[in-house]
Motif scaffolding. Structure first.
Motif, PDB file in Angstrom:
ATOM      1  N   PHE A  33      44.266  43.062  37.438  1.00  0.00           N
ATOM      2  CA  PHE A  33      43.320  43.176  38.544  1.00  0.00           C
ATOM      3  C   PHE A  33      42.120  43.550  37.845  1.00  0.00           C
ATOM      4  CE2 PHE A  33      41.178  45.581  41.692  1.00  0.00           C
ATOM      5  CZ  PHE A  33      40.765  44.577  42.714  1.00  0.00           C
ATOM      6  N   SER A  34      40.880  42.774  38.352  1.00  0.00           N
ATOM      7  CA  SER A  34      39.516  43.364  38.078  1.00  0.00           C
ATOM      8  C   SER A  34      38.613  43.168  39.074  1.00  0.00           C
ATOM      9  CB  SER A  34      39.139  42.871  36.854  1.00  0.00           C
ATOM     10  OG  SER A  34      37.798  43.361  36.623  1.00  0.00           O
ATOM     11  N   ALA A  35      37.972  43.904  39.637  1.00  0.00           N
ATOM     12  CA  ALA A  35      36.746  43.772  40.716  1.00  0.00           C
ATOM     13  C   ALA A  35      35.748  44.351  40.448  1.00  0.00           C
ATOM     14  CB  ALA A  35      37.377  44.197  41.943  1.00  0.00           C
ATOM     15  N   LYS A  36      35.362  43.913  39.113  1.00  0.00           N
ATOM     16  CA  LYS A  36      33.836  44.253  38.725  1.00  0.00           C
ATOM     17  C   LYS A  36      32.863  43.552  39.340  1.00  0.00           C
ATOM     18  CE  LYS A  36      35.554  46.543  34.627  1.00  0.00           C
ATOM     19  NZ  LYS A  36      35.525  46.494  33.055  1.00  0.00           N
ATOM     20  N   SER A  37      33.036  42.264  39.710  1.00  0.00           N
ATOM     21  CA  SER A  37      32.084  41.139  40.395  1.00  0.00           C
ATOM     22  C   SER A  37      32.049  41.149  41.736  1.00  0.00           C
ATOM     23  CB  SER A  37      32.757  39.730  39.994  1.00  0.00           C
ATOM     24  OG  SER A  37      33.845  39.461  40.502  1.00  0.00           O
ATOM     25  N   SER A  38      30.926  40.559  42.331  1.00  0.00           N
ATOM     26  CA  SER A  38      30.876  40.699  43.790  1.00  0.00           C
ATOM     27  C   SER A  38      32.038  39.990  44.476  1.00  0.00           C
ATOM     28  CB  SER A  38      29.608  40.119  44.210  1.00  0.00           C
ATOM     29  OG  SER A  38      29.730  38.446  43.881  1.00  0.00           O
ATOM     30  N   PHE A  39      32.270  40.358  45.723  1.00  0.00           N
ATOM     31  CA  PHE A  39      33.167  39.709  46.487  1.00  0.00           C
ATOM     32  C   PHE A  39      33.077  38.028  46.512  1.00  0.00           C
ATOM     33  CE2 PHE A  39      35.035  37.954  50.305  1.00  0.00           C
ATOM     34  CZ  PHE A  39      36.638  38.330  50.278  1.00  0.00           C
ATOM     35  N   LYS A  40      31.981  37.495  46.594  1.00  0.00           N
ATOM     36  CA  LYS A  40      31.804  36.031  46.519  1.00  0.00           C
ATOM     37  C   LYS A  40      32.462  35.542  45.076  1.00  0.00           C
ATOM     38  CE  LYS A  40      28.363  32.351  46.561  1.00  0.00           C
ATOM     39  NZ  LYS A  40      26.944  31.987  46.443  1.00  0.00           N
ATOM     40  N   GLU A  41      32.191  36.256  44.066  1.00  0.00           N
ATOM     41  CA  GLU A  41      32.498  35.647  42.685  1.00  0.00           C
ATOM     42  C   GLU A  41      34.218  36.127  42.469  1.00  0.00           C
ATOM     43  OE1 GLU A  41      28.687  36.638  39.857  1.00  0.00           O
ATOM     44  OE2 GLU A  41      29.955  38.209  40.588  1.00  0.00           O
ATOM     45  N   TYR A  42      34.630  37.084  43.092  1.00  0.00           N
ATOM     46  CA  TYR A  42      35.994  37.444  43.100  1.00  0.00           C
ATOM     47  C   TYR A  42      36.868  36.413  44.042  1.00  0.00           C
ATOM     48  CZ  TYR A  42      40.127  40.226  44.039  1.00  0.00           C
ATOM     49  OH  TYR A  42      41.431  40.652  44.000  1.00  0.00           O
ATOM     50  N   PHE A  43      36.253  36.055  45.074  1.00  0.00           N
ATOM     51  CA  PHE A  43      36.830  35.087  45.923  1.00  0.00           C
ATOM     52  C   PHE A  43      37.000  33.795  45.320  1.00  0.00           C
ATOM     53  CE2 PHE A  43      36.797  32.220  49.600  1.00  0.00           C
ATOM     54  CZ  PHE A  43      38.026  32.519  50.478  1.00  0.00           C
ATOM     55  N   ILE A  44      35.591  33.257  44.707  1.00  0.00           N
ATOM     56  CA  ILE A  44      35.851  32.013  44.077  1.00  0.00           C
ATOM     57  C   ILE A  44      36.812  31.986  42.897  1.00  0.00           C
ATOM     58  CG2 ILE A  44      34.170  30.373  42.847  1.00  0.00           C
ATOM     59  CD1 ILE A  44      32.127  31.194  44.678  1.00  0.00           C
ATOM     60  N   ASN A  45      36.643  33.074  42.147  1.00  0.00           N
ATOM     61  CA  ASN A  45      37.747  33.030  41.061  1.00  0.00           C
ATOM     62  C   ASN A  45      39.114  32.897  41.612  1.00  0.00           C
ATOM     63  OD1 ASN A  45      39.559  35.092  39.763  1.00  0.00           O
ATOM     64  ND2 ASN A  45      38.214  34.089  37.980  1.00  0.00           N
ATOM     65  N   LYS A  46      39.495  33.515  42.719  1.00  0.00           N
ATOM     66  CA  LYS A  46      40.899  33.381  43.309  1.00  0.00           C
ATOM     67  C   LYS A  46      41.052  31.911  43.719  1.00  0.00           C
ATOM     68  CE  LYS A  46      41.458  37.266  41.676  1.00  0.00           C
ATOM     69  NZ  LYS A  46      42.019  37.517  40.291  1.00  0.00           N
ATOM     70  N   ILE A  47      40.073  31.431  44.295  1.00  0.00           N
ATOM     71  CA  ILE A  47      40.146  29.838  44.718  1.00  0.00           C
ATOM     72  C   ILE A  47      40.671  28.994  43.439  1.00  0.00           C
ATOM     73  CG2 ILE A  47      38.948  27.926  45.795  1.00  0.00           C
ATOM     74  CD1 ILE A  47      39.738  29.859  47.798  1.00  0.00           C
ATOM     75  N   ASN A  48      39.879  29.452  42.365  1.00  0.00           N
ATOM     76  CA  ASN A  48      40.050  28.712  41.269  1.00  0.00           C
ATOM     77  C   ASN A  48      41.357  28.801  40.554  1.00  0.00           C
ATOM     78  OD1 ASN A  48      37.642  26.844  40.865  1.00  0.00           O
ATOM     79  ND2 ASN A  48      36.525  28.753  40.314  1.00  0.00           N
ATOM     80  N   ARG A  49      41.631  29.945  40.448  1.00  0.00           N
ATOM     81  CA  ARG A  49      42.905  30.314  39.858  1.00  0.00           C
ATOM     82  C   ARG A  49      44.249  30.294  40.923  1.00  0.00           C
ATOM     83  NH1 ARG A  49      40.127  29.493  36.561  1.00  0.00           N
ATOM     84  NH2 ARG A  49      39.181  30.775  34.813  1.00  0.00           N
ATOM     85  N   LEU A  50      44.216  30.178  42.140  1.00  0.00           N
ATOM     86  CA  LEU A  50      45.318  30.395  43.018  1.00  0.00           C
ATOM     87  C   LEU A  50      45.515  29.184  43.924  1.00  0.00           C
ATOM     88  CD1 LEU A  50      45.604  34.154  43.404  1.00  0.00           C
ATOM     89  CD2 LEU A  50      47.081  32.809  41.894  1.00  0.00           C
ATOM     90  N   VAL A  51      44.214  28.953  44.584  1.00  0.00           N
ATOM     91  CA  VAL A  51      44.269  28.235  45.802  1.00  0.00           C
ATOM     92  C   VAL A  51      44.344  26.650  45.308  1.00  0.00           C
ATOM     93  CG1 VAL A  51      43.217  27.216  47.950  1.00  0.00           C
ATOM     94  CG2 VAL A  51      43.214  29.881  47.308  1.00  0.00           C
ATOM     95  N   ILE A  52      43.448  26.312  44.438  1.00  0.00           N
ATOM     96  CA  ILE A  52      43.467  24.956  43.777  1.00  0.00           C
ATOM     97  C   ILE A  52      45.013  24.549  43.175  1.00  0.00           C
ATOM     98  CG2 ILE A  52      42.159  23.532  42.246  1.00  0.00           C
ATOM     99  CD1 ILE A  52      39.564  24.987  42.900  1.00  0.00           C
TER     100      ILE A  52
END
Length: 334
Positions: A60-79
Motif C-alpha cells: 500500500f502507498s498513498a503518496k499520490s492524490s486521490f485521483k491518481e490513486y483511484f485511477i491506479n486501482k482502476i487500472n490494476r484491479l477493475v479493468i
C-alpha cells in the motif's frame, strides 16, 4: 522513515508468499479432491484469504492524490476484473452451447442473463467465482485510503480493527452488496500488512524464526483440529468468534511468512506470485476443462493441480504479451 519494498530479497520473499497463496487458491477450486488436497484445504481455510489482504497491505502507498490513486486501482484491479469476468463467461458460453456441455448437464447451461452476475449485487457468479476478490480488494483499498489519512499508526490499527469487527458481524443483520462487508472484515489484515512492512521482524532472518515457526505451527494445528472455525470470506460468513478468526488467521499468516522467509526464492513459485492476478482470473476456466477429462481417465486432484499450473505458466506468458493493459501490466487510463 518508512521502509520501501524495493530491495530484491524482499520482493522475492513477498512474491513467494503470493505464489504459495495462489497455488492454495487453485487447489481449492479443483473440483475433484483426493486426500492430499482435502488436508491442505482443511488446514488453510482459516487464513489463506486473509493472507492475500495482508500481503496487499505490504504494497500500500498513498503518496499520490486521490485521483491518481483511484485511477491506479482502476487500472490494476477493475479493468482486469472486467476482462477476466467476461473471458470466463465467454468460455462458459463456448463450453455450454458450442461444445454442448450445458445441455448434457456437465456444467450450468449458459443463459445471457448470467452476464449480469457481477452487477446485480447478489454476489454469485456462474462461471467466474474467483474475480469477486478483485472487487473486494478494490473496496479494501478505498477503505484504507481514508483510514491512512490518520497520522497515528496505532489509531489506524484501532479504527481498522473496529471496522473489521463491524464487517464480521454485519452479516447477522444486513447484507452489504458488492463484497463491501467482506472488505470491511479484512481491513485489519490489510492495515497490519501496511503497518508491519517497516518491521525488521518480517524481513530479517535469525534463529528465532525456527522457534516461532514451530510454536505457531503446533498451536495452529491444535486450534484447527479442536475448534470449529471456518472462514468463507467471499460471503462474509464465519464459524467462531471474531477473536478466534483473527488469532487463527494471524497464526496462519505468520507460519506462511516465516516458512517463505527461510526458503528464500524458488523461481517458479515467485513467477506465479508476480502473476497471481492472471492465475486468479483464469484458473477456473482450465479447472473446469480438465476436470471433465481427468475424471474419466482416473487422474487424481494433485496431478490435476500440476497440470493446471503448467497450463497457467503458458497462459501468463501469452496474456502478458498480448493484452498487458487488461491484466494489470500496463495502464489504460492515464
Amino acid at each position: 522513515m518508512e521502509t520501501k519494498l524495493v530491495d530484491k530479497p524482499r520482493i522475492d520473499f513477498i512474491d513467494f508468499v503470493k505464489g504459495l497463496t495462489i497455488i492454495i487458491v487453485v487447489m481449492f477450486h479443483i473440483t475433484f479432491f483426493h486426500s492430499g488436497t482435502q488436508i491442505i484445504q482443511f488446514y488453510s481455510t482459516p487464513f489463506f484469504m486473509q493472507l492475500f489482504f495482508f500481503s496487499s497491505g505490504l504494497f500500500f502507498s498513498a503518496k499520490s492524490s486521490f485521483k491518481e490513486y483511484f485511477i491506479n486501482k482502476i487500472n490494476r484491479l477493475v479493468i482486469p476484473l472486467l476482462f477476466f469476468y467476461f473471458l470466463n463467461y465467454f468460455t462458459g458460453f463456448f463450453a455450454s452451447e458450442i461444445l454442448g456441455l450445458g445441455p448434457k448437464g456437465i456444467i450450468d447451461r449458459f443463459e445471457w442473463v448470467f452476464l449480469l452476475d457481477l452487477f446485480n449485487g447478489k454476489e454469485f457468479f456462474h462461471y467466474s467465482g474467483s474475480v469477486w476478490f478483485l472487487l473486494c480488494l478494490f473496496n479494501a483499498y478505498l477503505i484504507y485510503y481514508v483510514i491512512n489519512k490518520i497520522k497515528s499508526a496505532y489509531l489506524k490499527l484501532l479504527i481498522s480493527m473496529v471496522i473489521s469487527i463491524a464487517g464480521f458481524y454485519a452479516n447477522n443483520y444486513i447484507d452489504l452488496t458488492f463484497f463491501i462487508d467482506s472488505a470491511m472484515s479484512m481491513t485489519v489484515f490489510f492495515a497490519l500488512g501496511h503497518y508491519l512492512k517497516t518491521s525488521n521482524f518480517i524481513f530479517s532472518k535469525n534463529y528465532w524464526d525456527y522457534i516461532v515457526l514451530a510454536i505457531l505451527t503446533i498451536l495452529y494445528v491444535l486450534a484447527v483440529v479442536n475448534l470449529d472455525i471456518y472462514s468463507q470470506v467471499m460471503l462474509n460468513r464465519y464459524r467462531g468468534s471474531f477473536v478466534e478468526m483473527f488469532l487463527l488467521a494471524m497464526a496462519g499468516i505468520g507460519i506462511i511468512f516465516l516458512f517463505s522467509k527461510r526458503l528464500g526464492k524458488w523461481k517458479l513459485i515467485n513467477f506465479f506470485g508476480v502473476n497471481s492476478l492472471i492465475i486468479l482470473g483464469t484458473h477456473q476456466i482450465f479447472i473446469n476443462a480438465i476436470s471433465v477429462v481427468l475424471k474419466k481417465i482416473g487422474i487424481d486432484g494433485m496431478k490435476g493441480l500440476m497440470i493446471n499450473l503448467v497450463i497457467e505458466y503458458f497462459v501468463i506468458v501469452i496474456l502478458s504479451r498480448l493484452v498487458p493493459f487488461f491484466v494489470g501490466k500496463k495502464d489504460i487510463i492515464k
